[in-house]
Each structure stands twice: as C-alpha cells, then as structure tokens.
Design a protein around this motif. Structure first.
Motif, PDB file in Angstrom:
ATOM      1  N   SER A  77       0.822  -1.213   0.000  1.00 46.32           N
ATOM      2  CA  SER A  77       0.000   0.000   0.000  1.00 46.32           C
ATOM      3  C   SER A  77       0.853   1.258   0.000  1.00 46.32           C
ATOM      4  CB  SER A  77      -0.900   0.023   1.239  1.00 46.32           C
ATOM      5  OG  SER A  77      -1.736  -1.088   1.255  1.00 46.32           O
ATOM      6  N   THR A 119       0.405  10.233  -4.595  1.00 49.26           N
ATOM      7  CA  THR A 119      -0.607  10.855  -5.442  1.00 49.26           C
ATOM      8  C   THR A 119      -1.488   9.745  -6.021  1.00 49.26           C
ATOM      9  OG1 THR A 119       0.984  12.560  -6.003  1.00 49.26           O
ATOM     10  CG2 THR A 119      -0.940  12.368  -7.429  1.00 49.26           C
ATOM     11  N   LEU A 120      -2.800   9.893  -5.875  1.00 48.86           N
ATOM     12  CA  LEU A 120      -3.746   8.915  -6.410  1.00 48.86           C
ATOM     13  C   LEU A 120      -4.237   9.366  -7.770  1.00 48.86           C
ATOM     14  CD1 LEU A 120      -5.943   8.141  -3.272  1.00 48.86           C
ATOM     15  CD2 LEU A 120      -4.255   6.668  -4.335  1.00 48.86           C
ATOM     16  N   ASN A 158      -7.036   9.395 -10.714  1.00 49.34           N
ATOM     17  CA  ASN A 158      -8.492   9.339 -10.792  1.00 49.34           C
ATOM     18  C   ASN A 158      -8.866   8.844 -12.172  1.00 49.34           C
ATOM     19  OD1 ASN A 158     -11.123   9.709 -10.164  1.00 49.34           O
ATOM     20  ND2 ASN A 158     -11.096  11.953 -10.315  1.00 49.34           N
ATOM     21  N   PRO A 159      -9.679   7.937 -12.391  1.00 50.09           N
ATOM     22  CA  PRO A 159     -10.611   7.262 -11.499  1.00 50.09           C
ATOM     23  C   PRO A 159     -10.109   5.920 -10.992  1.00 50.09           C
ATOM     24  CG  PRO A 159     -11.283   6.791 -13.734  1.00 50.09           C
ATOM     25  CD  PRO A 159     -10.021   7.639 -13.794  1.00 50.09           C
ATOM     26  N   CYS A 160      -8.934   5.438 -11.434  1.00 49.84           N
ATOM     27  CA  CYS A 160      -8.515   4.067 -11.089  1.00 49.84           C
ATOM     28  C   CYS A 160      -8.065   3.926  -9.644  1.00 49.84           C
ATOM     29  CB  CYS A 160      -7.408   3.584 -12.035  1.00 49.84           C
ATOM     30  SG  CYS A 160      -5.871   4.502 -11.892  1.00 49.84           S
ATOM     31  N   GLY A 161      -7.523   4.965  -9.033  1.00 47.70           N
ATOM     32  CA  GLY A 161      -7.089   4.917  -7.645  1.00 47.70           C
ATOM     33  C   GLY A 161      -5.697   4.363  -7.420  1.00 47.70           C
ATOM     34  N   HIS A 162      -4.931   4.133  -8.500  1.00 45.90           N
ATOM     35  CA  HIS A 162      -3.545   3.699  -8.318  1.00 45.90           C
ATOM     36  C   HIS A 162      -2.749   4.831  -7.688  1.00 45.90           C
ATOM     37  CE1 HIS A 162      -4.693   0.729 -11.472  1.00 45.90           C
ATOM     38  NE2 HIS A 162      -3.989  -0.055 -10.654  1.00 45.90           N
ATOM     39  N   ALA A 163      -1.744   4.466  -6.888  1.00 47.23           N
ATOM     40  CA  ALA A 163      -0.945   5.464  -6.184  1.00 47.23           C
ATOM     41  C   ALA A 163       0.491   5.452  -6.687  1.00 47.23           C
ATOM     42  CB  ALA A 163      -0.974   5.200  -4.689  1.00 47.23           C
TER      43      ALA A 163
END
Length: 100
Positions: A67, A81-82, A84-89
């Motif tokens: 994580s 940094t996330l 958008n829209p997938c939410g990968h960081a």
C-alpha cells in the motif's frame, strides 16, 4: 566430671543453635529459589508473548507494504498521489516524470 558434662552440654547447645541457623538459612535459600523460578516463568511467558506480537507486527507490516509502494519506482512513496478514477498510487515525482 561436672566440668566435662557442662562443656558437653554447651557444645550440644551450640550444635543445636548451629543446626537451627542452618535450617533457617536453607529455608531462606529455598524461598529465594522458588521466587527466582516464579520470576523466570513470568519472564519466559512475557518473552513468548513479545515474540508473538513482533511476528504479528512484521506480518502486518509486510501485508501493508504494498500500500505504501509506488508502482513506478517501487520505493516507499514520497508525496503519494492517487490517479483518478482508477485509484492507483504513485510518488508525485514519478507522476510528474511520466506526464512530461
């Protein structure tokens, strides 16, 4: 003869006193030994519990490590940094490099 009997009685009394002192000393040693054994058992239990807790913490850390890892540089994220829209960081710097 009276002096011999008196001397003998004194030696017997001294021997009985010495015996009583030795028995009292041995009782004290046994009490200390029991106390040390109890303390040792307590310490062994605490040691075992501490090892179990450490193993749980390591397992938890290993499980959550992904994580905190940037998918680009595979290091611990700095300024996460996330997307958008997938939410990968990703690290902000990695996003900036790939956007350039």
């Amino acid at each position: 003869l009276k002096d011999t009997v008196g001397g003998y009685e004194a030696r017997v009394k001294r021997a009985e006193e010495d015996k009583a002192a030795a028995v009292a000393y041995a009782d004290g040693v046994r009490e200390k030994e029991a106390s040390i054994a109890k303390t040792l058992t307590t310490l062994q239990t605490l040691h075992s519990q501490t090892l179990k807790t450490i193993k749980k913490l390591i397992t938890s850390e290993d499980a959550s490590e992904s994580s905190y890892t940037c998918l680009s540089c595979l290091s611990t994220m700095r300024s996460p940094t996330l997307l958008n829209p997938c939410g990968h960081a990703y690290c902000f710097s990695c996003i900036s490099k790939s956007a350039a």
